[in-house]
Design a protein around this motif. Structure first.
Motif, PDB file in Angstrom:
ATOM      1  N   ALA A  34       0.816  -1.220   0.000  1.00 35.49           N
ATOM      2  CA  ALA A  34       0.000   0.000   0.000  1.00 35.49           C
ATOM      3  C   ALA A  34       0.850   1.270   0.000  1.00 35.49           C
ATOM      4  O   ALA A  34       0.408   2.321  -0.451  1.00 35.49           O
ATOM      5  N   LEU A  35       2.095   1.166   0.512  1.00 27.05           N
ATOM      6  CA  LEU A  35       2.984   2.330   0.565  1.00 27.05           C
ATOM      7  C   LEU A  35       3.858   2.450  -0.680  1.00 27.05           C
ATOM      8  O   LEU A  35       4.751   3.296  -0.734  1.00 27.05           O
ATOM      9  N   GLY A  36       3.652   1.569  -1.673  1.00 22.03           N
ATOM     10  CA  GLY A  36       4.438   1.628  -2.908  1.00 22.03           C
ATOM     11  C   GLY A  36       5.803   0.983  -2.794  1.00 22.03           C
ATOM     12  O   GLY A  36       6.682   1.258  -3.608  1.00 22.03           O
ATOM     13  N   ARG A  37       5.982   0.120  -1.796  1.00 22.20           N
ATOM     14  CA  ARG A  37       7.268  -0.558  -1.604  1.00 22.20           C
ATOM     15  C   ARG A  37       7.185  -1.989  -2.116  1.00 22.20           C
ATOM     16  O   ARG A  37       6.119  -2.576  -2.175  1.00 22.20           O
ATOM     17  N   SER A  38       8.357  -2.535  -2.452  1.00 20.65           N
ATOM     18  CA  SER A  38       8.457  -3.953  -2.785  1.00 20.65           C
ATOM     19  C   SER A  38       9.350  -4.615  -1.751  1.00 20.65           C
ATOM     20  O   SER A  38      10.357  -4.043  -1.329  1.00 20.65           O
ATOM     21  N   TYR A  39       8.967  -5.836  -1.351  1.00 15.49           N
ATOM     22  CA  TYR A  39       9.686  -6.557  -0.299  1.00 15.49           C
ATOM     23  C   TYR A  39      10.297  -7.830  -0.867  1.00 15.49           C
ATOM     24  O   TYR A  39       9.704  -8.480  -1.735  1.00 15.49           O
ATOM     25  N   ALA A  40      11.470  -8.191  -0.368  1.00 20.10           N
ATOM     26  CA  ALA A  40      12.092  -9.463  -0.734  1.00 20.10           C
ATOM     27  C   ALA A  40      13.052  -9.883   0.374  1.00 20.10           C
ATOM     28  O   ALA A  40      13.518  -9.052   1.160  1.00 20.10           O
ATOM     29  N   THR A  41      13.331 -11.177   0.417  1.00 19.53           N
ATOM     30  CA  THR A  41      14.281 -11.735   1.368  1.00 19.53           C
ATOM     31  C   THR A  41      15.502 -12.215   0.607  1.00 19.53           C
ATOM     32  O   THR A  41      15.369 -12.911  -0.399  1.00 19.53           O
ATOM     33  N   GLY A  42      16.678 -11.854   1.090  1.00 17.86           N
ATOM     34  CA  GLY A  42      17.921 -12.318   0.481  1.00 17.86           C
ATOM     35  C   GLY A  42      18.695 -13.155   1.484  1.00 17.86           C
ATOM     36  O   GLY A  42      18.647 -12.894   2.687  1.00 17.86           O
ATOM     37  N   ARG A  43      19.392 -14.175   0.984  1.00 19.98           N
ATOM     38  CA  ARG A  43      20.149 -15.048   1.879  1.00 19.98           C
ATOM     39  C   ARG A  43      21.514 -15.354   1.297  1.00 19.98           C
ATOM     40  O   ARG A  43      21.667 -15.508   0.090  1.00 19.98           O
ATOM     41  N   ARG A  44      22.515 -15.480   2.176  1.00 16.98           N
ATOM     42  CA  ARG A  44      23.833 -15.961   1.802  1.00 16.98           C
ATOM     43  C   ARG A  44      24.504 -16.474   3.061  1.00 16.98           C
ATOM     44  O   ARG A  44      24.470 -15.829   4.098  1.00 16.98           O
ATOM     45  N   LYS A  45      25.164 -17.634   2.959  1.00 23.77           N
ATOM     46  CA  LYS A  45      25.760 -18.305   4.118  1.00 23.77           C
ATOM     47  C   LYS A  45      24.702 -18.400   5.213  1.00 23.77           C
ATOM     48  O   LYS A  45      23.635 -18.950   4.978  1.00 23.77           O
ATOM     49  N   ASN A  46      24.955 -17.863   6.382  1.00 20.14           N
ATOM     50  CA  ASN A  46      23.953 -17.911   7.451  1.00 20.14           C
ATOM     51  C   ASN A  46      23.262 -16.570   7.644  1.00 20.14           C
ATOM     52  O   ASN A  46      22.550 -16.372   8.616  1.00 20.14           O
ATOM     53  N   ALA A  47      23.477 -15.639   6.733  1.00 18.53           N
ATOM     54  CA  ALA A  47      22.902 -14.301   6.853  1.00 18.53           C
ATOM     55  C   ALA A  47      21.568 -14.220   6.118  1.00 18.53           C
ATOM     56  O   ALA A  47      21.395 -14.812   5.053  1.00 18.53           O
ATOM     57  N   VAL A  48      20.632 -13.487   6.704  1.00 21.64           N
ATOM     58  CA  VAL A  48      19.316 -13.270   6.105  1.00 21.64           C
ATOM     59  C   VAL A  48      19.053 -11.768   6.088  1.00 21.64           C
ATOM     60  O   VAL A  48      19.208 -11.094   7.109  1.00 21.64           O
ATOM     61  N   ALA A  49      18.648 -11.260   4.936  1.00 22.68           N
ATOM     62  CA  ALA A  49      18.347  -9.834   4.796  1.00 22.68           C
ATOM     63  C   ALA A  49      16.902  -9.664   4.359  1.00 22.68           C
ATOM     64  O   ALA A  49      16.475 -10.263   3.378  1.00 22.68           O
ATOM     65  N   ARG A  50      16.155  -8.866   5.112  1.00 25.06           N
ATOM     66  CA  ARG A  50      14.793  -8.492   4.725  1.00 25.06           C
ATOM     67  C   ARG A  50      14.877  -7.100   4.125  1.00 25.06           C
ATOM     68  O   ARG A  50      15.337  -6.172   4.788  1.00 25.06           O
TER      69      ARG A  50
END
Length: 162
Positions: A34-50
């Motif tokens: 609703a705010l015009g944003r797009s969301y995704a999750t990224g992963r590498r090794k044991n790191a997680v980025a929202r």
């Protein structure tokens, strides 16, 4: 009784059997909240980025800090801006992200993966460019677990004859 067909008849048949090229390619719709944003999750090794992206001036926030403060090494800052440079969208999107797990290098890789995926959600036409650059592929390599009877994952204890 066999019917003889001409080339024109075959062209008409092909048009009916196969859908037009525009319909054959899957048309993807942008995924935005609703705010015009797009969301995704990224992963590498044991790191997680929202990761959330929205149109803006190119500001990147990681866990509430600017990217330059969070990622002190220039190589890591270059890594997270690569998707924008490849897609020719540098300084056109603001990025807000939360990163957890792993070290700084893994977190930067996870952030790059998340930004790339969020860009494809915002603009589906960029998928081909980012996929060709290899930014949409999740790097599956993780640290191997330690086994019992071993000093590390594979290293044995030092052998003693006596």
């Amino acid at each position: 009784m066999s019917q003889t067909r001409t080339l024109a008849d075959l062209k008409d048949l092909a048009a009916v059997a196969a859908p037009p090229a525009a319909e054959a390619a899957v048309s993807r719709e942008p995924k935005r909240d609703a705010l015009g944003r797009s969301y995704a999750t990224g992963r590498r090794k044991n790191a997680v980025a929202r990761v959330w992206i929205r149109p803006g001036k190119g500001e990147i926030l990681v866990n509430g800090k600017r990217a330059a403060a969070y990622f002190a090494r220039p190589v890591l800052r270059m890594l997270i801006t690569q998707p924008f440079l490849v897609a020719d969208r540098y300084n056109q999107f603001d990025v807000f992200s939360t990163v957890a797990g792993g070290g700084l290098s893994g977190q930067a890789g996870a952030l790059r993966h998340g930004i790339s995926r969020a860009l494809t959600h915002y603009e589906p036409d960029l998928r081909g460019i980012l996929k060709k650059a290899g930014f949409l592929t999740r790097d599956p390599r993780v640290v191997e677990r330690k086994k019992y009877g071993k000093a590390k994952a594979r290293r044995s204890f030092q052998f003693s004859k006596r």
